[in-house]
Design a protein around this motif. Structure first.
Motif, mmCIF file in Angstrom:
data_model
loop_
_atom_site.group_PDB
_atom_site.id
_atom_site.type_symbol
_atom_site.label_atom_id
_atom_site.label_comp_id
_atom_site.label_asym_id
_atom_site.label_seq_id
_atom_site.Cartn_x
_atom_site.Cartn_y
_atom_site.Cartn_z
ATOM 1 N N GLN A 63 6.669 4.956 5.179
ATOM 2 C CA GLN A 63 5.329 4.272 5.533
ATOM 3 C C GLN A 63 4.127 5.324 5.847
ATOM 4 O O GLN A 63 3.078 5.021 5.397
ATOM 5 N N ARG A 64 4.419 6.284 6.420
ATOM 6 C CA ARG A 64 3.228 7.479 6.407
ATOM 7 C C ARG A 64 2.865 7.945 5.253
ATOM 8 O O ARG A 64 1.488 8.260 5.058
ATOM 9 N N VAL A 65 3.501 8.075 3.956
ATOM 10 C CA VAL A 65 3.138 8.506 2.617
ATOM 11 C C VAL A 65 2.052 7.402 2.293
ATOM 12 O O VAL A 65 0.868 7.637 1.868
ATOM 13 N N SER A 66 2.362 6.079 2.369
ATOM 14 C CA SER A 66 1.583 5.092 1.982
ATOM 15 C C SER A 66 0.228 4.855 2.845
ATOM 16 O O SER A 66 -0.755 4.650 2.307
ATOM 17 N N GLU A 67 0.389 5.256 4.072
ATOM 18 C CA GLU A 67 -1.096 5.158 5.071
ATOM 19 C C GLU A 67 -1.674 6.170 4.806
ATOM 20 O O GLU A 67 -3.077 6.066 5.012
ATOM 21 N N TYR A 68 -1.221 7.414 4.605
ATOM 22 C CA TYR A 68 -2.120 8.704 4.500
ATOM 23 C C TYR A 68 -2.606 8.992 3.125
ATOM 24 O O TYR A 68 -3.021 10.366 3.022
ATOM 25 N N GLU A 69 -2.205 8.444 2.360
ATOM 26 C CA GLU A 69 -2.568 8.971 0.676
ATOM 27 C C GLU A 69 -4.024 8.750 0.497
ATOM 28 O O GLU A 69 -4.568 7.714 0.767
ATOM 29 N N ALA A 70 -4.438 10.041 0.357
ATOM 30 C CA ALA A 70 -5.956 10.125 0.346
ATOM 31 C C ALA A 70 -6.712 10.204 -0.966
ATOM 32 O O ALA A 70 -7.875 9.878 -1.136
ATOM 33 N N VAL A 71 -5.774 10.406 -1.890
ATOM 34 C CA VAL A 71 -6.312 10.679 -3.441
ATOM 35 C C VAL A 71 -6.302 9.463 -4.102
ATOM 36 O O VAL A 71 -7.438 8.865 -4.652
ATOM 37 N N HIS A 72 -5.434 8.938 -4.186
ATOM 38 C CA HIS A 72 -5.118 7.767 -5.166
ATOM 39 C C HIS A 72 -4.278 6.557 -4.296
ATOM 40 O O HIS A 72 -3.184 6.486 -3.823
ATOM 41 N N ARG A 73 -5.292 5.554 -3.925
ATOM 42 C CA ARG A 73 -4.897 4.304 -3.187
ATOM 43 C C ARG A 73 -3.390 3.836 -3.666
ATOM 44 O O ARG A 73 -3.405 3.644 -4.892
#
Length: 65
Positions: free
Chosen positions: A40-50
């Motif tokens: 879940q954190r990976v999905s929330e904090y992905e900053a480059v490609h939504r």
């Protein structure tokens, strides 16, 4: 005073260097089988490609990624 700020900055730098010493870090591959909180954190904090949806996230956590 500037001297106080400098000492505080040095103390903080030393503390962070201790916390992030290579010997104390544990690096693990994040996969679809990783704990839900991490995925879940990976999905929330992905900053480059939504991340568009769960299928997109699962693809990104797949083999060779």
């Amino acid at each position: 005073s500037p001297a106080y700020v400098e000492r505080m900055s040095e103390s903080l730098r030393d503390l962070l260097a201790t916390w992030f010493t290579t010997g104390l870090l544990q690096v693990e591959r994040v996969t679809w089988q990783s704990p839900c909180e991490i995925v879940q954190r990976v999905s929330e904090y992905e900053a480059v490609h939504r991340i568009r949806n769960w299928a997109d996230l699962k693809r990104r956590l797949g083999p060779y990624r």
